[in-house]
Design a protein around this motif. Structure first.
Motif, mmCIF file in Angstrom:
data_model
loop_
_atom_site.group_PDB
_atom_site.id
_atom_site.type_symbol
_atom_site.label_atom_id
_atom_site.label_comp_id
_atom_site.label_asym_id
_atom_site.label_seq_id
_atom_site.Cartn_x
_atom_site.Cartn_y
_atom_site.Cartn_z
ATOM 1 N N ARG A 129 -1.552 -9.959 46.178
ATOM 2 C CA ARG A 129 -1.959 -8.976 45.022
ATOM 3 C C ARG A 129 -1.087 -9.051 43.937
ATOM 4 O O ARG A 129 0.332 -9.135 43.976
ATOM 5 C CB ARG A 129 -2.299 -7.692 45.697
ATOM 6 C CG ARG A 129 -3.043 -7.302 46.808
ATOM 7 C CD ARG A 129 -4.804 -7.437 46.428
ATOM 8 N NE ARG A 129 -5.315 -6.865 47.497
ATOM 9 C CZ ARG A 129 -6.025 -8.016 48.139
ATOM 10 N NH1 ARG A 129 -5.837 -9.415 48.008
ATOM 11 N NH2 ARG A 129 -6.901 -7.585 49.200
ATOM 12 N N VAL A 161 0.024 -6.686 40.889
ATOM 13 C CA VAL A 161 0.106 -5.026 40.245
ATOM 14 C C VAL A 161 0.427 -5.233 39.018
ATOM 15 O O VAL A 161 1.328 -5.430 38.535
ATOM 16 C CB VAL A 161 0.785 -4.174 41.234
ATOM 17 C CG1 VAL A 161 0.670 -2.780 40.622
ATOM 18 C CG2 VAL A 161 0.315 -4.038 42.702
ATOM 19 N N ILE A 171 -2.843 1.304 36.022
ATOM 20 C CA ILE A 171 -2.365 0.328 36.830
ATOM 21 C C ILE A 171 -3.694 -0.253 37.585
ATOM 22 O O ILE A 171 -4.336 0.296 38.000
ATOM 23 C CB ILE A 171 -1.555 1.244 37.969
ATOM 24 C CG1 ILE A 171 -0.518 2.042 37.385
ATOM 25 C CG2 ILE A 171 -1.166 0.343 39.140
ATOM 26 C CD1 ILE A 171 0.257 2.911 38.328
ATOM 27 N N VAL A 177 -4.707 -3.278 40.163
ATOM 28 C CA VAL A 177 -4.266 -4.042 41.451
ATOM 29 C C VAL A 177 -5.431 -5.280 41.553
ATOM 30 O O VAL A 177 -6.676 -5.039 41.689
ATOM 31 C CB VAL A 177 -4.593 -3.029 42.736
ATOM 32 C CG1 VAL A 177 -4.369 -3.961 43.897
ATOM 33 C CG2 VAL A 177 -3.770 -2.073 42.601
ATOM 34 N N CYS A 178 -4.879 -6.332 41.428
ATOM 35 C CA CYS A 178 -5.670 -7.544 41.201
ATOM 36 C C CYS A 178 -5.545 -8.572 42.340
ATOM 37 O O CYS A 178 -4.392 -8.608 43.023
ATOM 38 C CB CYS A 178 -5.261 -8.309 39.992
ATOM 39 S SG CYS A 178 -5.193 -7.308 38.651
ATOM 40 N N ILE A 196 4.302 4.912 41.918
ATOM 41 C CA ILE A 196 4.189 3.880 43.022
ATOM 42 C C ILE A 196 5.256 4.034 44.200
ATOM 43 O O ILE A 196 4.893 3.895 45.140
ATOM 44 C CB ILE A 196 4.282 2.601 42.269
ATOM 45 C CG1 ILE A 196 3.005 2.342 41.078
ATOM 46 C CG2 ILE A 196 4.326 1.423 43.283
ATOM 47 C CD1 ILE A 196 3.428 1.377 40.110
ATOM 48 N N LEU A 217 -1.475 2.669 46.396
ATOM 49 C CA LEU A 217 -2.222 1.810 45.352
ATOM 50 C C LEU A 217 -3.752 1.763 46.027
ATOM 51 O O LEU A 217 -4.163 0.764 45.375
ATOM 52 C CB LEU A 217 -1.403 0.560 45.035
ATOM 53 C CG LEU A 217 -0.260 0.712 44.175
ATOM 54 C CD1 LEU A 217 0.518 -0.638 43.993
ATOM 55 C CD2 LEU A 217 -0.372 1.466 43.006
#
Length: 119
Positions: free
Chosen positions: A49, A51, A58, A60-61, A84, A97
């Motif tokens: 991931r 971030v 924020i 999260v990819c 975080i 997250l």
């Protein structure tokens, strides 16, 4: 090109116009300590991931299973005031997250910087 610079450049397509990246760091979904049992566990269950912490939110990819730097799609969007950290240890487990992520020590300073700007 450094890993943070690659992640920042690859995340440009998921940003809104005028949005500034404040921090970016990588994480993974499976603890590296499973390598003590079998490396195959990590190979089949781990996903990376990216971030991305911006001035507005924020993200999260999803990054993939083999490489940490590509940014494929946004999995989760969180408000910017979400805290975080604080990170600790070699592999820090993050539950704030939206999913359990494991962050290596090399990215701890990025988490502290992101939390410092938000405060």
């Amino acid at each position: 090109m450094a890993i943070r610079d690659k992640m920042r450049a690859n995340a440009a397509h998921v940003l809104q116009p005028g949005e500034n990246v404040q921090a970016v760091f990588g994480a993974q979904t499976t603890s590296q300590y499973f390598a003590l049992l079998s490396y195959w566990i990590i190979l089949f269950t781990n996903a990376y991931r990216v971030v991305v912490v911006t001035d507005r939110r924020i993200l999260v990819c999803r990054s993939g299973r083999l490489r940490m730097t590509p940014v494929n799609e946004v999995l989760r969007e969180l408000p910017r005031h979400t805290r975080i950290g604080p990170p600790s240890g070699l592999w820090w487990r993050c539950d704030s997250l939206g999913e359990r992520l494991y962050v290596h020590k090399r990215f701890h300073k990025d988490i502290n910087a992101a939390d410092g700007v938000a405060a």
